[in-house]
Design an enzyme around this catalytic site. Structure first.
Site, PDB file in Angstrom:
ATOM      1  N   HIS A 108       4.961   9.103 101.127  1.00 51.65           N
ATOM      2  CA  HIS A 108       3.961  10.105 101.498  1.00 51.65           C
ATOM      3  C   HIS A 108       4.412  11.544 101.240  1.00 51.65           C
ATOM      4  O   HIS A 108       5.577  11.890 101.347  1.00 51.65           O
ATOM      5  CB  HIS A 108       3.601   9.961 102.984  1.00 51.65           C
ATOM      6  CG  HIS A 108       4.770  10.230 103.894  1.00 51.65           C
ATOM      7  ND1 HIS A 108       5.068  11.488 104.363  1.00 51.65           N
ATOM      8  CD2 HIS A 108       5.718   9.407 104.397  1.00 51.65           C
ATOM      9  CE1 HIS A 108       6.145  11.441 105.136  1.00 51.65           C
ATOM     10  NE2 HIS A 108       6.563  10.179 105.164  1.00 51.65           N
TER      11      HIS A 108
ATOM     12  N   HIS B 133      10.026  12.288  84.928  1.00 56.25           N
ATOM     13  CA  HIS B 133      10.162  10.845  84.701  1.00 56.25           C
ATOM     14  C   HIS B 133      10.910  10.249  85.889  1.00 56.25           C
ATOM     15  O   HIS B 133      12.075  10.569  86.128  1.00 56.25           O
ATOM     16  CB  HIS B 133      10.931  10.593  83.408  1.00 56.25           C
ATOM     17  CG  HIS B 133      10.999   9.148  83.011  1.00 56.25           C
ATOM     18  ND1 HIS B 133      11.387   8.749  81.749  1.00 56.25           N
ATOM     19  CD2 HIS B 133      10.735   7.999  83.679  1.00 56.25           C
ATOM     20  CE1 HIS B 133      11.355   7.424  81.677  1.00 56.25           C
ATOM     21  NE2 HIS B 133      10.969   6.947  82.845  1.00 56.25           N
TER      22      HIS B 133
END
Length: 215
Positions: free
Chosen positions: A140, A149
């Site tokens: 979250h 990446h």
């Protein structure tokens, strides 16, 4: 992957192992890769009904109903290609494998790819042209910048910020509340328990900076 009930057609820029995984993700949603363009090709060929040729062929085949993905793992090269093509941001597809679990409150940018088995939880923001790779977990309230990446099986726990162009190595773990700067590399299997500045490389358990880039 359908837009208004119409099969989405995709051009991939790059033809390597990374592009194979992206193609599978496109197909998982019912999309269709119509071309793989890469400057390793000097002339154009068709292989299994997919056009393969140099990148400049995009000028001939990019139509209104076709979208593009930069299928290159290197963050630097991906950004260079985006700048070279100079396409409107909306011409880039968002490719999300059907096996992912993604919160409805997540925001995902254009040109970003989310690979098989990924879990993204509530109120995450992922920028443009990012890669969220196989089986990684983003908890979250994380903020993932453009051209980032996140490698396979990496875990970003809650409230992590990753700056533009940074690379989180395979199997790395980042504890809650950490900020990682821009264009920074976190080594595979590392455990990040403190903030990491921009333009550095950090490895180990716990992760320590071993290299600073000079520009």
């Amino acid at each position: 992957m359908r837009v208004g009930g119409i099969l989405e057609k995709i051009i991939l820029i790059g033809d390597s192992g990374h592009s194979k995984v992206i193609e599978d993700s496109v197909k998982s949603r019912g999309g269709l890769v119509i071309a793989k363009l890469d400057d390793k090709y000097q002339k154009s060929i068709y292989e299994h009904q997919v056009l393969k040729g140099p990148i400049n062929r995009i000028e001939e085949i990019l139509e209104d109903d076709i979208r593009v993905v930069i299928a290159i793992g290197s963050n630097y090269i991906r950004k260079q290609l985006v700048e070279r093509l100079a396409l409107p941001l909306e011409k880039y597809a968002k490719v999300i494998h059907k096996s992912t679990i993604i919160s409805d409150s997540t925001e995902i940018g254009f040109g970003t790819v989310v690979m098989p088995g990924v879990i993204v939880n509530a109120d995450v923001t992922i920028g443009n042209h990012a890669i969220v790779n196989t089986n990684c977990v983003i908890e979250h309230d994380c903020i993932i910048g453009n051209y980032v990446h996140v490698s396979p099986t990496a875990t970003l726990t809650g409230n992590v910020v990753v700056g533009e162009g940074s690379h989180i190595g395979a199997g790395a773990t980042v504890i809650p509340g950490i900020e990682i700067g821009s264009w920074t590399n976190v080594g595979a299997g590392s455990s990040v328990i403190s903030n990491i500045e921009s333009n550095t490389t950090a490895v180990g358990v716990p992760a320590k900076v071993i290299k600073r880039e000079v520009f």
